[in-house]
Design a protein around this motif. Structure first.
Motif, PDB file in Angstrom:
ATOM      1  N   PHE A 129       0.783  -1.184  -0.165  1.00 58.25           N
ATOM      2  CA  PHE A 129       0.029   0.085   0.054  1.00 58.25           C
ATOM      3  C   PHE A 129       0.838   1.282   0.063  1.00 58.25           C
ATOM      4  O   PHE A 129       0.674   2.277  -0.776  1.00 58.25           O
ATOM      5  CB  PHE A 129      -0.983  -0.079   1.350  1.00 58.25           C
ATOM      6  N   GLU A 130       1.952   1.470   0.897  1.00 51.09           N
ATOM      7  CA  GLU A 130       2.813   2.376   1.014  1.00 51.09           C
ATOM      8  C   GLU A 130       3.350   2.580  -0.375  1.00 51.09           C
ATOM      9  O   GLU A 130       3.811   4.012  -0.588  1.00 51.09           O
ATOM     10  CB  GLU A 130       3.645   2.299   2.279  1.00 51.09           C
ATOM     11  N   ALA A 131       3.825   1.487  -1.060  1.00 50.40           N
ATOM     12  CA  ALA A 131       4.479   1.869  -2.556  1.00 50.40           C
ATOM     13  C   ALA A 131       3.553   2.143  -3.568  1.00 50.40           C
ATOM     14  O   ALA A 131       4.102   2.785  -4.644  1.00 50.40           O
ATOM     15  CB  ALA A 131       5.053   0.479  -2.713  1.00 50.40           C
ATOM     16  N   MET A 132       2.374   2.420  -3.194  1.00 53.85           N
ATOM     17  CA  MET A 132       1.252   2.946  -4.441  1.00 53.85           C
ATOM     18  C   MET A 132       1.635   4.221  -4.409  1.00 53.85           C
ATOM     19  O   MET A 132       1.437   5.105  -3.642  1.00 53.85           O
ATOM     20  CB  MET A 132       0.004   2.507  -3.975  1.00 53.85           C
ATOM     21  N   PRO A 133       1.934   4.585  -5.820  1.00 57.77           N
ATOM     22  CA  PRO A 133       2.164   6.399  -6.188  1.00 57.77           C
ATOM     23  C   PRO A 133       0.857   7.137  -5.844  1.00 57.77           C
ATOM     24  O   PRO A 133       0.776   8.191  -5.494  1.00 57.77           O
ATOM     25  CB  PRO A 133       2.615   6.254  -7.518  1.00 57.77           C
TER      26      PRO A 133
END
Length: 536
Positions: free
Chosen positions: A42-46
């Motif tokens: 989730f955190e890696a989603m731009p």
């Protein structure tokens, strides 16, 4: 888990499709219990939309990270009804004070933003956490307003409410819900759980005929339907009806067998229960049989062995438990073994099972203390008690077991010492059962005046058990003075009993001359049994 090939295949997807794919990844990781990985994805989603935020929240909830989920929930830039439903559901499963926190969240969401899912989640939360009254109150309070908006309860709402009806013992509301279910809920396999809940509610609230009408009127029944109806018959002690249903059921799981074995055992048909257990053992391992021997079945069978004092059979069950790898790590089965060996007087087996247990609870310690004490090994019981006290593995029932052990072994000073130290040293509140245990301790030792003095001065009104305890000690030691007083008090407490037994006891105490004065012919002595439950 999503494969690398699929990940590579979607690298060139349009922005919206890629966002959806990343959200699916987060969801899949959450369902697999990989909360950290889900949050990392989730955190890696731009770019993150509301669906992605909700998927990450659900992953934390599904992974049992309730506190982390609540912190994440508070950091969300925007929250909708789905967010609240997910968080309320997570708090519901956390139990304890979390239910109150869930209600705060529910009230926080404006009423016009609620939907049937938030409503159901909160109703279910109350029902699940021992607050059935609040579940019903919430449903009633909002039903009118939600109905005006065209928002009706769904199958899950009604199922939770039926559970709440059982909790508050409200047959009237269960009948009203029955009518609502007929109007709103279908009868296919998809909604079978609602009709099962209705059978259960009717049976537990005493209307077995209505439970039967629902069961036999169902177009589709699953194995739970049969189990719940069978359990209803068992609760009402209709053994023949339960057996008939058991034989009629085409599919049987472990619960089916456990219900019928328990039914026979609880209705004094222990031998029949053990025959069924033998049948199940013979069937175990066959591919066509869904039922497997589990901890619950072993616990039930060991209880039957305890009641019937069947040591050889109990030992065979113990061997099967070891073979299945259940015993040492399963505290419930191990406690049942302790109880069985205690009832059968097999103290070496009792001690061996206890020492081999990898997990012990307070019931385990109480069982060993009680078993040793009742079987004449008072000093050994106290040695185990000291270990329990040192480990802080005790409750009020531990001291009842200790006092009983001292009573059977004649260890009066030791027993009085434990009694005197209960409150100040161990922080436990004295109850009537503790006083009765000390009265028995003193009475068995012949210290009847002290026992009578304690009975008069204790901060509880003496009940029939207390006076019976004193009277039986008077009989054993032929104390006519205290015995006649106990008989008079029992007559006052139990005026509708018969005369014979009390008169016999008083005469046995050497006070036959007072029998006609103290008894009016309406009394009967009860068995001399402790007025308490030692292990629960």
């Amino acid at each position: 888990m999503v494969s690398r090939t699929l990940l590579k295949a979607v690298q060139d997807l349009p922005h919206r499709s890629l966002l959806a794919w990343r959200t699916i990844e987060v969801t899949e990781a959450g369902r697999a219990g990989q909360a950290e990985r889900a949050l990392g994805l989730f955190e890696a989603m731009p770019v993150k939309n509301q669906v992605a935020w909700n998927a990450a929240l659900a992953a934390l909830v599904d992974g049992g990270r309730t506190d982390w989920a609540l912190s994440f929930f508070r950091k969300m830039p925007r929250r909708n009804a789905t967010s609240y439903t997910t968080m309320i559901g997570g708090l519901s499963r956390a139990g304890g004070a979390a239910a109150a926190r869930a209600r705060v969240l529910f009230e926080e969401l404006p009423l016009d933003q609620h939907n049937v899912f938030t409503w159901t989640a909160m109703v279910s939360c109350h029902a699940r956490n021992g607050e059935p009254g609040k579940a019903v109150e919430l449903f009633v309070a909002l039903y009118g307003e939600f109905f005006a908006r065209g928002m009706l309860p769904n199958a899950h709402t009604l199922s939770s409410l039926l559970k709440a009806c059982v909790g508050i013992r409200s047959l009237a509301m269960a009948l009203q819900l029955h009518a609502v279910i007929i109007k709103l809920v279908g009868e296919g396999a998809r909604y079978c759980f609602v009709w099962n809940a209705l059978i259960d509610a009717h049976a537990k609230l005493g209307v077995l005929s209505d439970a039967e009408k629902v069961f036999y009127g169902m177009q589709y029944r699953d194995v739970c339907s049969w189990n719940i109806m069978m359990d209803g018959y068992s609760r009402h002690k209709l053994v023949d009806s339960a057996l008939h249903l058991f034989r009629m059921a085409r599919k049987k799981d472990a619960f089916t067998w456990n219900i019928i074995i328990s039914c026979l055992g609880e209705n004094h048909l222990g031998e029949g229960a053990l025959r069924l257990f033998i049948d199940l053992v013979r069937l175990d391992g066959q591919c066509s049989v869904n039922a497997k021997l589990n901890a619950s079945i072993y616990t039930t069978v060991l209880h039957v062995c305890s009641v019937l004092v069947l040591l050889p059979f109990g030992r065979q069950v113990h061997g099967r438990v070891i073979k299945d790898g259940i015993g040492q790590s399963n505290v419930s089965v191990s406690n049942s073994l302790l109880s069985m060996y205690s009832s059968c007087g097999a103290m070496l087996d009792l001690e061996q099972v206890f020492e081999e247990m990898t997990v012990r609870d307070i019931i385990s310690w109480n069982s060993v203390i009680q078993g040793l004490g009742q079987n004449g090994l008072g000093k050994q019981a106290l040695a185990v008690a000291e270990r329990a006290l040192e480990l802080k593995m005790y409750n009020g029932n531990t001291f009842i077991a200790i006092l009983t052990s001292c009573s059977h072994a004649g260890l009066v000073p030791e027993g009085l010492g434990y009694f005197d130290g209960m409150t100040e040293k161990h922080g436990l509140e004295l109850t009537l059962d503790h006083y009765i245990s000390v009265i028995d301790l003193l009475g068995r030792a012949g210290r009847l005046e002290e026992a009578y003095d304690l009975l008069r001065k204790m901060p509880f009104a003496p009940n029939a058990v207390a006076w019976h305890t004193l009277l039986h000690s008077c009989l054993a030691h032929k104390n006519s003075v205290v015995g006649s007083i106990a008989a008079q008090e029992l007559r006052a407490l139990q005026p509708n009993s018969s005369r014979g037994d009390y008169e016999r006891l008083v005469q046995g105490c050497g006070c036959s001359s007072m029998a006609d004065e103290t008894l009016d012919g309406n009394e009967k002595s009860a068995d001399h049994t402790p007025g308490c439950s030692w292990l629960t």
